[in-house]
Scaffold this active site. Structure first.
Site, short mmCIF file in Angstrom:
data_model
loop_
_atom_site.label_atom_id
_atom_site.label_comp_id
_atom_site.label_asym_id
_atom_site.label_seq_id
_atom_site.Cartn_x
_atom_site.Cartn_y
_atom_site.Cartn_z
N ALA A 61 5.13 12.86 58.33
CA ALA A 61 4.35 13.84 57.57
C ALA A 61 3.00 13.25 57.14
O ALA A 61 1.96 13.91 57.25
CB ALA A 61 5.15 14.29 56.35
N ARG A 73 0.73 12.85 60.38
CA ARG A 73 0.27 14.14 60.95
C ARG A 73 -0.74 14.82 60.02
O ARG A 73 -1.73 15.37 60.49
CB ARG A 73 1.47 15.06 61.21
CG ARG A 73 2.29 14.56 62.39
CD ARG A 73 3.27 15.57 62.88
NE ARG A 73 3.91 15.02 64.08
CZ ARG A 73 4.71 15.69 64.87
NH1 ARG A 73 5.01 16.94 64.62
NH2 ARG A 73 5.23 15.13 65.94
N ARG A 118 11.41 -6.76 51.00
CA ARG A 118 11.22 -6.96 49.55
C ARG A 118 10.38 -8.23 49.42
O ARG A 118 10.63 -9.20 50.14
CB ARG A 118 12.56 -7.17 48.86
CG ARG A 118 13.54 -6.00 48.99
CD ARG A 118 14.70 -6.23 48.05
NE ARG A 118 15.87 -5.44 48.39
CZ ARG A 118 16.06 -4.18 48.01
NH1 ARG A 118 15.14 -3.56 47.32
NH2 ARG A 118 17.17 -3.55 48.34
N ASP A 158 19.31 5.25 45.27
CA ASP A 158 19.77 5.14 43.88
C ASP A 158 19.29 6.32 43.02
O ASP A 158 19.82 6.55 41.94
CB ASP A 158 19.26 3.83 43.24
CG ASP A 158 19.62 2.61 44.06
OD1 ASP A 158 20.63 2.66 44.79
OD2 ASP A 158 18.89 1.60 43.98
N ALA A 187 36.82 13.22 43.42
CA ALA A 187 37.44 12.01 42.89
C ALA A 187 38.16 12.30 41.57
O ALA A 187 37.73 13.15 40.79
CB ALA A 187 36.37 10.95 42.68
N GLU A 188 39.24 11.58 41.36
CA GLU A 188 40.00 11.75 40.12
C GLU A 188 39.24 11.13 38.94
O GLU A 188 39.35 11.62 37.81
CB GLU A 188 41.39 11.10 40.25
CG GLU A 188 42.44 11.97 40.94
CD GLU A 188 42.15 12.27 42.41
OE1 GLU A 188 41.50 11.43 43.06
OE2 GLU A 188 42.55 13.35 42.89
N HIS A 202 26.27 -0.99 52.90
CA HIS A 202 24.98 -0.60 53.47
C HIS A 202 25.01 0.60 54.40
O HIS A 202 23.94 1.10 54.77
CB HIS A 202 24.33 -1.80 54.16
CG HIS A 202 23.83 -2.81 53.18
ND1 HIS A 202 24.66 -3.70 52.55
CD2 HIS A 202 22.59 -3.03 52.68
CE1 HIS A 202 23.95 -4.45 51.72
NE2 HIS A 202 22.69 -4.06 51.79
N ARG A 256 22.86 3.35 53.38
CA ARG A 256 21.41 3.30 53.54
C ARG A 256 20.96 3.75 54.93
O ARG A 256 19.75 3.85 55.18
CB ARG A 256 20.91 1.87 53.28
CG ARG A 256 21.01 1.44 51.84
CD ARG A 256 19.70 0.87 51.34
NE ARG A 256 19.24 -0.23 52.10
CZ ARG A 256 19.23 -1.50 51.69
NH1 ARG A 256 19.68 -1.79 50.48
NH2 ARG A 256 18.75 -2.44 52.43
O1 F6P Z 1 18.10 0.04 45.98
C1 F6P Z 1 18.85 0.35 47.11
C2 F6P Z 1 20.06 -0.55 47.21
O2 F6P Z 1 20.77 -0.19 48.36
C3 F6P Z 1 20.97 -0.57 45.98
O3 F6P Z 1 21.80 0.55 45.91
C4 F6P Z 1 21.69 -1.88 46.17
O4 F6P Z 1 22.14 -2.39 44.95
C5 F6P Z 1 20.63 -2.75 46.78
O5 F6P Z 1 19.65 -1.90 47.36
C6 F6P Z 1 21.13 -3.70 47.84
O6 F6P Z 1 20.05 -4.45 48.27
P1 F6P Z 1 20.15 -5.54 49.43
O7 F6P Z 1 20.35 -4.80 50.71
O8 F6P Z 1 18.85 -6.24 49.37
O9 F6P Z 1 21.32 -6.39 49.08
#
Ligand code: F6P
Length: 321
Positions: free
Chosen positions: A22, A25, A72, A128, A187-188, A252, A255
């Protein structure tokens, strides 16, 4: 505002490519040059810049990850690191920079904004959902759906074996992901850092559920819960009950994957909105969607004003547990 640049920074999430598409473009449509910075702020410090064109955007709206790569960077949070970034921005004559990042990255963008003439617009992304200035951040919805899909599958095996499962989801220090996945996954119990976790009370409730004929139980645990992670909580529950307990850490996978339609639309809106904001002369803002409308807030809101948890959803989780 002749030349724009874009980067993705911090932990990746689904929807980043849709947002890049987005941004690119919209910038090309306005006849602006658009550069891509690889590996987030690290690439900005190291001058890892590539030209982007229409071709870079085709076939990516549905793809997880980020084609610009992400990282990071501790160094960027030091003035000496940012000095290098300012130098790259000057050397490449970048008038406007779009930072697609989480709250750490947007804090970095805010620090940078005080040291450069380049106008910066932040775009919130994080599974998050812990970024101020927007009801939702890119990637959250997909992560919730991924977690719910996993919970549904875990429930099958939990029911067959009459077990208690603790399913740990990500979310860093916040419980947005756990709460949404817990409610949607039926979930309970949902254990989140924002509400106190009382193990004896929890065990009593579990026993009551068993007496009522409950055959399986799913407890969704936010990784940041103050009572510990899922393994630690499992040990505490085991000391007080005779449940067969299993732990599943989703990790992960939350993600990755193809973004949901919700995330694709949000990413597209925020990407286009970020470019249009720069073209209109906005500087050092975070763009968000609040109550369905795009809004610009001061960049520091992104990390200073953490969003509040939806108390109606907390109540819902309690009522339906
Ligand atoms: O901020 C996104 C996140 O996936 C968090 O939920 C998790 O605590 C963190 O990053 C994990 O980071 P890394 O992949 O660097 O361990």
């Amino acid at each position: 505002m002749k030349r724009l640049a874009v980067l993705t920074s911090g932990g990746d999430c689904p929807g980043l490519n849709a947002c890049l598409r987005a941004v690119i473009r919209r910038a090309l449509l306005a006849n602006r040059e658009v550069l891509g910075i690889r590996r987030g702020f690290k690439g900005l410090m190291d001058g890892k810049i590539i030209p982007l064109d229409y071709k870079s955007t085709s076939g990516i709206i549905n793809r997880g990850g980020t084609f610009l790569l992400s990282a990071r960077s501790e160094e960027f949070h030091r003035p000496s690191g940012r000095k290098k970034a300012v130098h790259t921005l000057k050397r490449h004559r970048i008038d406007g920079l779009i930072v697609i990042g989480g709250n750490g990255s947007l804090r970095g963008a805010w620090e940078l904004s005080k040291e450069t003439d380049t106008a910066i617009i932040g775009v919130p992304k994080s599974i998050d959902n812990d970024i101020g200035g927007s009801d939702y951040s890119i990637g959250f919805d997909t992560a919730v759906n991924t977690a719910v899909e996993a919970i549904d599958k875990i429930r099958d095996t939990a029911t067959s074996h009459e077990q208690l499962f603790l399913v740990e989801v990500m979310g860093r220090t916040r419980g947005f992901l756990a709460l949404a996945a817990g409610v949607a996954g039926g979930a309970e119990e949902v254990l989140i850092p924002e509400t106190p976790t009382n193990i004896p009370k929890l065990c009593k409730k579990l026993e009551e559920g068993r007496k009522k004929g409950k055959r399986s139980t799913i407890i969704v645990v936010a990784e940041g819960d103050e009572a510990g992670g899922a393994f630690e909580i499992a040990k505490k529950i085991q000391r007080k009950t005779n449940y067969q307990i299993r732990v599943s850490i989703l990790g992960h996978q939350q993600r990755g994957g193809s973004p949901t339609a919700f995330d694709r639309i949000l990413a597209s809106q925020l990407g286009v909105g970020a470019v249009e904001a720069l073209l209109k002369g906005a500087r050092n803002k975070v763009i968000g969607r609040v109550n369905g409308k795009l809004i610009l807030s001061s960049l520091d809101i992104a990390w200073k004003k953490a969003p509040k948890l939806d108390q109606n959803l907390v109540r819902l989780a309690e009522i339906l547990s």
